[in-house]
Write an enzyme that holds these catalytic residues in place. Structure first.
Site, PDB file in Angstrom:
ATOM      1  N   LYS A 162      74.393  75.714  84.133  1.00 23.23           N
ATOM      2  CA  LYS A 162      73.207  76.576  84.130  1.00 23.23           C
ATOM      3  C   LYS A 162      72.546  76.731  85.495  1.00 23.23           C
ATOM      4  CE  LYS A 162      72.020  76.795  79.331  1.00 23.23           C
ATOM      5  NZ  LYS A 162      72.883  75.814  78.629  1.00 23.23           N
ATOM      6  N   GLU A 187      62.681  80.788  79.109  1.00 19.38           N
ATOM      7  CA  GLU A 187      62.712  80.259  77.749  1.00 19.38           C
ATOM      8  C   GLU A 187      63.682  79.096  77.737  1.00 19.38           C
ATOM      9  OE1 GLU A 187      64.719  82.576  78.783  1.00 19.38           O
ATOM     10  OE2 GLU A 187      66.631  81.774  78.068  1.00 19.38           O
ATOM     11  N   SER A 221      81.704  72.595  80.427  1.00 20.15           N
ATOM     12  CA  SER A 221      80.434  73.234  80.805  1.00 20.15           C
ATOM     13  C   SER A 221      79.301  72.262  81.098  1.00 20.15           C
ATOM     14  CB  SER A 221      80.007  74.216  79.722  1.00 20.15           C
ATOM     15  OG  SER A 221      79.884  73.564  78.469  1.00 20.15           O
TER      16      SER A 221
HETATM   17  C1  LIG Z   1      73.510  76.023  77.362  1.00 21.66           C
HETATM   18  C2  LIG Z   1      74.865  75.425  77.320  1.00 21.66           C
HETATM   19  C3  LIG Z   1      75.961  76.100  76.706  1.00 21.66           C
HETATM   20  C4  LIG Z   1      75.827  77.397  75.975  1.00 21.66           C
HETATM   21  O1  LIG Z   1      75.365  78.459  76.749  1.00 21.66           O
HETATM   22  P1  LIG Z   1      76.358  79.618  77.275  1.00 21.66           P
HETATM   23  O2  LIG Z   1      75.427  80.639  77.823  1.00 21.66           O
HETATM   24  O3  LIG Z   1      77.157  80.098  76.126  1.00 21.66           O
HETATM   25  O4  LIG Z   1      77.211  79.000  78.313  1.00 21.66           O
HETATM   26  C5  LIG Z   1      77.214  75.504  76.762  1.00 21.66           C
HETATM   27  N1  LIG Z   1      77.402  74.308  77.361  1.00 21.66           N
HETATM   28  C6  LIG Z   1      76.379  73.627  77.933  1.00 21.66           C
HETATM   29  C7  LIG Z   1      76.655  72.298  78.566  1.00 21.66           C
HETATM   30  C8  LIG Z   1      75.078  74.161  77.936  1.00 21.66           C
HETATM   31  O5  LIG Z   1      74.077  73.481  78.500  1.00 21.66           O
END
Ligand SMILES: *Cc1c(COP(=O)(O)O)cnc(C)c1O
Length: 430
Positions: A123, A145, A412
């Protein structure tokens, strides 16, 4: 709007080292109205049109200015810690090979380690880019948000670093559930505003942030957290996240001496998936697979899988696949992972689904939890519960693929934020 530069994927020089991968962004997709086919666009009150136009124009100028990308590149390198590694998950691959359907099956699984980026997830790639844009617009006040608080923390971090005031809207229910991230945001100097309306969760926090913006656009930039919302947000967030895919391409060519055969990512709003997919959209030999939250079942209210189980509709300012009932009322959603717990998804994913460029599938809560434990035990990496959805699909898919093929999973985020929830679900005593 000015003539858009050529699409990033066409302009990418795949042979350059990942740290120097070109950062040319694009507004060529979507079109000038912010449409990806029938999806996207702007379904917002008149008061926001001027602010969205200004944002699109500033972004257009910035994306043609090498100095803007130089500033961002410096932050990415020295603050975020990019490039993140592309890690060959040897033991996880061995596990997949052992459970493969056939002999000589079981592809090699690689992890793109966004969990090692500063603040522990992808993020930050978006919040730093948008915070730099806010400075260009001369806006010193930032709003955002947040659901579980991950986007709130990434926004508060970018604001602290770049000297911007930060206000984060968060459902009162989430404030209670995600105490750790509330404290992190406050330590970073942000103000957390609990939202008491509706279900007191992400959807309500988003409504409240949009309401704030309608009265404050002159002084305030709204840093949206995923590839959702009205044009130009889906394109801007995708472009800032596309560093993930550009690095992955360069690293794959170096370490595998080939392109990966498949790329897997989890899909909430869709930003980490769009970020890793985008550089490969024109590479038709590379399978792209998005994994939605299958939750407890495929019954309404038990999952968060709009691409798999929803239908086209309007949510938070754009046309996309949405979970809605026959009257167009947004349905309740459920997932064990707070980051996937959203009834909508980015318009570009809707377009990729309808054009069949990307395959979308689901992973249930139980499967995600098993993958969460599997990655921890085999590789010594505790992933976010969101990420665990992609890990599950990668292991399953690896078993169907020949052993000389390669899968990249977008890792992610890291799972520290999820250990209490996992302990509860797995019955681990602390
Ligand atoms: C917020 C988040 C997501 C989901 O958000 P996307 O916009 O679909 O990427 C996925 N993995 C992690 C670690 C997150 O913090």
């Amino acid at each position: 709007m000015a003539t858009p530069p050529p699409p990033t994927h066409a302009a990418t020089d795949a042979t350059s080292p990942e740290s120097e991968a070109p950062v040319r962004a694009t507004m060529a997709v979507p079109d000038a109205d912010g449409r990806f086919g029938q999806f996207g666009g702007r379904y917002v009150p008149e008061t926001l049109i001027a602010a969205l136009d200004q944002l699109a124009e500033v972004y257009q100028k910035a994306s043609n200015d090498e100095r803007f990308w130089d500033d961002l590149r410096q932050l990415e390198k020295h603050f975020t810690g990019r490039p993140t590694p592309l890690y060959r998950a040897e033991s996880l691959s061995r596990h997949a090979r052992k459970h493969a359907d056939k002999k000589n099956h079981g592809a090699t699984i690689w992890l793109k380690r966004e969990d090692l980026a500063h603040t522990g997830a992808h993020k930050i790639n978006n919040t730093l880019g948008q915070a730099l844009l806010a400075k260009r617009m001369g806006k010193k006040r930032i709003i955002a948000e947040t659901g579980a608080g991950q986007h709130g923390v990434a926004t508060a971090t970018a604001c602290a670093n770049l000297g911007l005031e930060c206000y984060v809207y968060m459902g009162a229910e989430d404030v209670r559930r995600q105490h750790l991230n509330v404290v992190r945001m406050k330590l970073l100097g942000a103000t957390v505003i609990p939202v008491e309306s509706g279900s007191k969760t992400l959807k309500d926090a988003t409504n409240e942030a949009m309401r704030d913006w309608m009265g404050s656009v002159e002084t305030t930039h709204y840093i949206l957290g995923s590839v959702v919302g009205p044009h130009p947000f889906p394109a801007i967030v995708r472009d800032f996240q596309s560093i993930i895919g550009r690095e992955t391409k360069a690293q794959s060519l170096r370490h595998m001496e080939a392109m990966p055969n498949a790329i897997v990512a989890c899909v909430g709003g869709g930003s980490n998936a769009a970020g890793i997919f985008f550089a490969f959209i024109e590479d038709h030999d590379v399978r792209l697979i998005g994994v939605e939250a299958g939750g407890r079942s495929s019954n309404a209210g038990d999952h968060a899988a709009p691409l798999t189980l929803g239908s086209p509709g309007v949510l938070h300012g754009s046309m996309s696949y949405v979970l809605q009932d026959a009257d167009g009322q947004t349905q309740n959603v459920h997932s064990c992972s707070a980051g996937l717990d959203y009834p909508g998804v980015g318009p570009e994913h809707s377009y990729w689904k309808d054009t069949a460029r990307v395959e979308y599938t689901v992973c249930t809560d139980d499967e995600a939890l098993a993958a969460f434990t599997l990655l921890a035990r085999t590789e010594g990496i505790i992933p976010a519960l969101e990420t665990a959805h992609a890990i599950h699909e990668a292991v399953r898919l690896a078993g169907e693929m020949p052993s000389d093929q390669h899968i990249v999973v977008n890792c992610s985020g890291r799972g520290d934020k999820d250990v209490d929830e996992a302990a509860r679900l797995l019955g681990i005593e602390s």
